[in-house]
Each structure stands twice: as C-alpha cells, then as structure tokens.
Scaffold this motif. Sequence first.
Motif, PDB file in Angstrom:
ATOM      1  N   GLY A 133       2.103 -58.320  47.859  1.00 35.62           N
ATOM      2  CA  GLY A 133       3.496 -57.929  47.736  1.00 35.62           C
ATOM      3  C   GLY A 133       3.761 -56.996  46.574  1.00 35.62           C
ATOM      4  O   GLY A 133       4.536 -56.041  46.691  1.00 35.62           O
ATOM      5  N   LYS A 134       3.127 -57.262  45.430  1.00 41.51           N
ATOM      6  CA  LYS A 134       3.255 -56.428  44.237  1.00 41.51           C
ATOM      7  C   LYS A 134       1.906 -56.365  43.539  1.00 41.51           C
ATOM      8  O   LYS A 134       1.160 -57.348  43.526  1.00 41.51           O
ATOM      9  CB  LYS A 134       4.297 -56.991  43.258  1.00 41.51           C
ATOM     10  N   GLU A 135       1.635 -55.201  42.951  1.00 39.56           N
ATOM     11  CA  GLU A 135       0.369 -55.036  42.231  1.00 39.56           C
ATOM     12  C   GLU A 135       0.632 -54.205  40.979  1.00 39.56           C
ATOM     13  O   GLU A 135       1.319 -53.188  41.031  1.00 39.56           O
ATOM     14  CB  GLU A 135      -0.671 -54.360  43.114  1.00 39.56           C
ATOM     15  N   TYR A 136       0.066 -54.650  39.867  1.00 35.27           N
ATOM     16  CA  TYR A 136       0.333 -54.026  38.580  1.00 35.27           C
ATOM     17  C   TYR A 136      -0.961 -53.799  37.801  1.00 35.27           C
ATOM     18  O   TYR A 136      -1.898 -54.599  37.882  1.00 35.27           O
ATOM     19  CB  TYR A 136       1.220 -54.912  37.704  1.00 35.27           C
ATOM     20  N   MET A 176       5.371 -60.311  36.007  1.00 31.17           N
ATOM     21  CA  MET A 176       5.469 -61.435  36.939  1.00 31.17           C
ATOM     22  C   MET A 176       6.917 -61.802  37.192  1.00 31.17           C
ATOM     23  O   MET A 176       7.311 -62.073  38.338  1.00 31.17           O
ATOM     24  CB  MET A 176       4.706 -62.638  36.384  1.00 31.17           C
ATOM     25  N   SER A 177       7.730 -61.789  36.160  1.00 31.78           N
ATOM     26  CA  SER A 177       9.156 -62.081  36.328  1.00 31.78           C
ATOM     27  C   SER A 177       9.802 -61.050  37.254  1.00 31.78           C
ATOM     28  O   SER A 177      10.630 -61.401  38.112  1.00 31.78           O
ATOM     29  CB  SER A 177       9.857 -62.088  34.971  1.00 31.78           C
ATOM     30  N   GLY A 178       9.413 -59.790  37.096  1.00 29.90           N
ATOM     31  CA  GLY A 178       9.932 -58.745  37.974  1.00 29.90           C
ATOM     32  C   GLY A 178       9.505 -58.934  39.411  1.00 29.90           C
ATOM     33  O   GLY A 178      10.293 -58.706  40.347  1.00 29.90           O
ATOM     34  N   ALA A 179       8.251 -59.341  39.600  1.00 29.53           N
ATOM     35  CA  ALA A 179       7.762 -59.575  40.960  1.00 29.53           C
ATOM     36  C   ALA A 179       8.505 -60.729  41.624  1.00 29.53           C
ATOM     37  O   ALA A 179       8.823 -60.669  42.817  1.00 29.53           O
ATOM     38  CB  ALA A 179       6.263 -59.863  40.931  1.00 29.53           C
ATOM     39  N   ILE A 180       8.779 -61.771  40.866  1.00 28.85           N
ATOM     40  CA  ILE A 180       9.522 -62.917  41.408  1.00 28.85           C
ATOM     41  C   ILE A 180      10.917 -62.477  41.842  1.00 28.85           C
ATOM     42  O   ILE A 180      11.408 -62.841  42.922  1.00 28.85           O
ATOM     43  CB  ILE A 180       9.588 -64.050  40.376  1.00 28.85           C
ATOM     44  N   SER A 181      11.561 -61.663  41.019  1.00 28.12           N
ATOM     45  CA  SER A 181      12.895 -61.175  41.364  1.00 28.12           C
ATOM     46  C   SER A 181      12.863 -60.284  42.602  1.00 28.12           C
ATOM     47  O   SER A 181      13.745 -60.356  43.464  1.00 28.12           O
ATOM     48  CB  SER A 181      13.499 -60.394  40.186  1.00 28.12           C
ATOM     49  N   ASP A 232      10.150 -67.935  46.860  1.00 30.71           N
ATOM     50  CA  ASP A 232       9.679 -68.681  48.029  1.00 30.71           C
ATOM     51  C   ASP A 232       8.689 -67.882  48.866  1.00 30.71           C
ATOM     52  O   ASP A 232       8.027 -68.450  49.743  1.00 30.71           O
ATOM     53  CB  ASP A 232      10.863 -69.104  48.899  1.00 30.71           C
ATOM     54  N   ASN A 233       8.582 -66.581  48.597  1.00 33.35           N
ATOM     55  CA  ASN A 233       7.681 -65.730  49.377  1.00 33.35           C
ATOM     56  C   ASN A 233       6.337 -65.518  48.695  1.00 33.35           C
ATOM     57  O   ASN A 233       5.422 -64.968  49.302  1.00 33.35           O
ATOM     58  CB  ASN A 233       8.340 -64.370  49.641  1.00 33.35           C
ATOM     59  N   ILE A 234       6.212 -65.920  47.435  1.00 32.56           N
ATOM     60  CA  ILE A 234       4.967 -65.721  46.687  1.00 32.56           C
ATOM     61  C   ILE A 234       4.117 -66.983  46.801  1.00 32.56           C
ATOM     62  O   ILE A 234       4.536 -68.066  46.399  1.00 32.56           O
ATOM     63  CB  ILE A 234       5.263 -65.397  45.213  1.00 32.56           C
ATOM     64  N   ILE A 247       1.603 -64.939  32.831  1.00 27.65           N
ATOM     65  CA  ILE A 247       2.006 -65.176  34.217  1.00 27.65           C
ATOM     66  C   ILE A 247       2.420 -66.624  34.416  1.00 27.65           C
ATOM     67  O   ILE A 247       3.445 -66.922  35.050  1.00 27.65           O
ATOM     68  CB  ILE A 247       0.852 -64.803  35.167  1.00 27.65           C
ATOM     69  N   SER A 248       1.630 -67.542  33.876  1.00 25.55           N
ATOM     70  CA  SER A 248       1.918 -68.961  34.031  1.00 25.55           C
ATOM     71  C   SER A 248       3.282 -69.318  33.457  1.00 25.55           C
ATOM     72  O   SER A 248       4.036 -70.105  34.046  1.00 25.55           O
ATOM     73  CB  SER A 248       0.817 -69.790  33.344  1.00 25.55           C
ATOM     74  N   THR A 249       3.606 -68.731  32.313  1.00 24.49           N
ATOM     75  CA  THR A 249       4.913 -68.983  31.705  1.00 24.49           C
ATOM     76  C   THR A 249       6.042 -68.517  32.622  1.00 24.49           C
ATOM     77  O   THR A 249       7.055 -69.211  32.792  1.00 24.49           O
ATOM     78  CB  THR A 249       5.009 -68.276  30.342  1.00 24.49           C
ATOM     79  N   ALA A 250       5.859 -67.344  33.226  1.00 19.36           N
ATOM     80  CA  ALA A 250       6.880 -66.831  34.148  1.00 19.36           C
ATOM     81  C   ALA A 250       6.999 -67.708  35.388  1.00 19.36           C
ATOM     82  O   ALA A 250       8.113 -67.968  35.875  1.00 19.36           O
ATOM     83  CB  ALA A 250       6.538 -65.393  34.540  1.00 19.36           C
TER      84      ALA A 250
END
Length: 363
Positions: free
Chosen positions: A199-202, A216-221, A226-228, A242-245
């Motif tokens: 879905g997203k790659e950085y 990661m926060s941006g990807a979640i938004s 629910d899609n990740i 990432i874990s913190t996000a």
Amino acid sequence: MTRTLRGAIALAGATALCLGAVATGGAAQPAVSSAAQGDVKIGLLLPESKTTRYEKFDRPYIEAKIKELVPGAHIDYYNAAESATTQQQQVNTALAKGDKVLILDAVDAKSIQSSVQKAHDAGVKVVAYDRLAQGPVDAYVSYDNYKVGQLQGKALLSALGDKARTGEIVMQNGSPTDPNAAQFKAGAHSVLDGKVKIGKEYDTPNWDPNNANQQMSGAISALGKDNIVGVYSANDGLAAGISTALQAAGMHVPLTGQDAQLDAIQRILVGTQTITVQKPYKAEADIAATMAVDLAQGKPVPSDLTPTTATSGSGQKVPATLLTPVVVDKGNIKDTVVKDGMYTVNEICTPAYASACKTAGLQ
C-alpha cells in the motif's frame, strides 16, 4: 602465512560457520617485530551511532582483534554521526595521520568515492566494512544483504498467513545512500511481490527512527488502520519508530527488523515486533580486522578470506566475504543472540519483560 577464515570466525558462533567449507587449516602465527607493529596504523571509520551495533559491537570487536593480532598496532577511530561530509573530512584526517589502512563503513557509498580514490592514490588500502563503498576498494566484508531481505520477506509472509490476501502492507526500506538498503529491498520484493499488496513504500534517510515513525503514521492515515495487515521494516531502528506509531493507533500487526538490537529482542518477546535478523558481528569484525592487519603489513589478503567478489556501484569488482544471516523470533532467542554472546538473559529479561521471558523459556 595465511590466517584462515575459520580462525577469524571461531568465536562468532555457529551462525557464521557456513563459510567453514572455504577455510583451510591454520598454523601458528610468526612473531611480529616491534618495528612491524609500529607500522600497523589503521583508521576505523564508522557511519553513525543511532544504530546501537556500531558502538556496542563493531568498534570494540574490531579494535580487540587488531590488538590481538598486533598488540602494538595504532588505531584511529572516527564516527561520522550520519554525515557524509564529516566522513570525507575524517578520511582526510586519517590520511594526514599516516594511517596505512582504512576500515570504512560508508555513510554514503557514492559520495565517499572521491575519498576512497584519494586513499588509493596515496597508497593507503581500504577495507569496506558492512557497506560497499564506491571506488578502488581493496577488500570487503559484509553479509548476503539480498538474502537478508529475502529472510525478512519470508518471515513476514509466514506471519501474515491468509491475511496476506486480505489487506495491504507498508514497506520502510532504509537510507537511500546505503547500498545495503537497496539490496535488502530487492531481496524482500523478490519474495513479497505478487503475494501481498504494497500500500505504501518509503525510503528513510539516515535510518532515522523518528522519520520512520512519521512515515508509518502517515501510512496509517492514508490507508486506514483496518487495511494494514503488516509492515516490512528493513532494520530494528526503523522498527522502533514504526512500533510506536502502530501502538499509538491501537494496531497489532506483524513487523520485521534487522540487527538483533536489544530493544528489538524485547519487542519480539512482548509481541510488538515479529522477527529480527541477526548478523553475528564478531565474525564480520574479526575478518575486517584480519584483512586490515595483512594489508597494513604489506601482505595480500588471503584468498580464503575473500572467497567471492562483490561489484560496487561504481563497477569495481572487490574481493569479498559475505556471511550468512539468521532469523531470530520468539522461539529461538536463547539459541541465537544468547548463545552467541550478544546479550545475557539478565540483559534481556529486565523486570518489564520478566513475564514474557518466562513464557518464552528464557527464565
């Protein structure tokens, strides 16, 4: 008289013994004269300290092995603190000090090329450590970085199971200036492509955990939590951010890593990270130190220490050793990082992790 690959990795644990087949029988080393010891001047240039491995493992292991081989050796140490410009200046300083060999872990493999060329033109040898710098490098030791990515991808797919077909993953691949990151990424894609939707790659400059957290926060938004269904993280530093996000969003999904950092092992125990990839640093450090000492003494690097070649971004084919990494999960912590002496059970099982350690059979 050659020093064998088996001798260089003897204390590094069974995870590096895959190269034993290319080693030859060793013999006692001849005494090194005081004059020869004084001629062994080595510059050690590491890229940063945000990743805990460099100061905790690489530097002390390399320095200890050099001193074991040549007690009177002189070592100049530099850490570039993630700055390619600083590292170029440090190479100039090492050359001005008269170092005969540079053990170089490049911040930016491309921009350091002019410094490698400068060292070469001055008759100074360069051992590329962990990352293959561009330019006329004399020897290289690292891990099979494409294999690292494959191991991470396979572990992520295994953890996802049927969910691989129902959602999307996020990939965070590390620093674009680090040639290893491109190899991790390629290895991971070779496994993941066609089997899960990305879905997203950085890319994450300088392997910065804070940037990884923001990405990661941006990807979640953007994708919706629910899609990740999972996250590919190229190393444990990124995985920390990432874990913190993920936790802030109330998410619990498979998450990869690399380097077997202590905090990553602890996250694996409590389930906020799924796996890491261990690269036994003592094997890598011992080989680099042995290469550097040979070169500083005017000897060729023994062929059994360079059983393969690697091609740099500038096209040079460099004699190389590529060690094999191993996946660490909750079930094999005792047989990997504990057995290999990276951490003691007491270091891992602090009070916050005592219950998880008991469940995992560490206490």
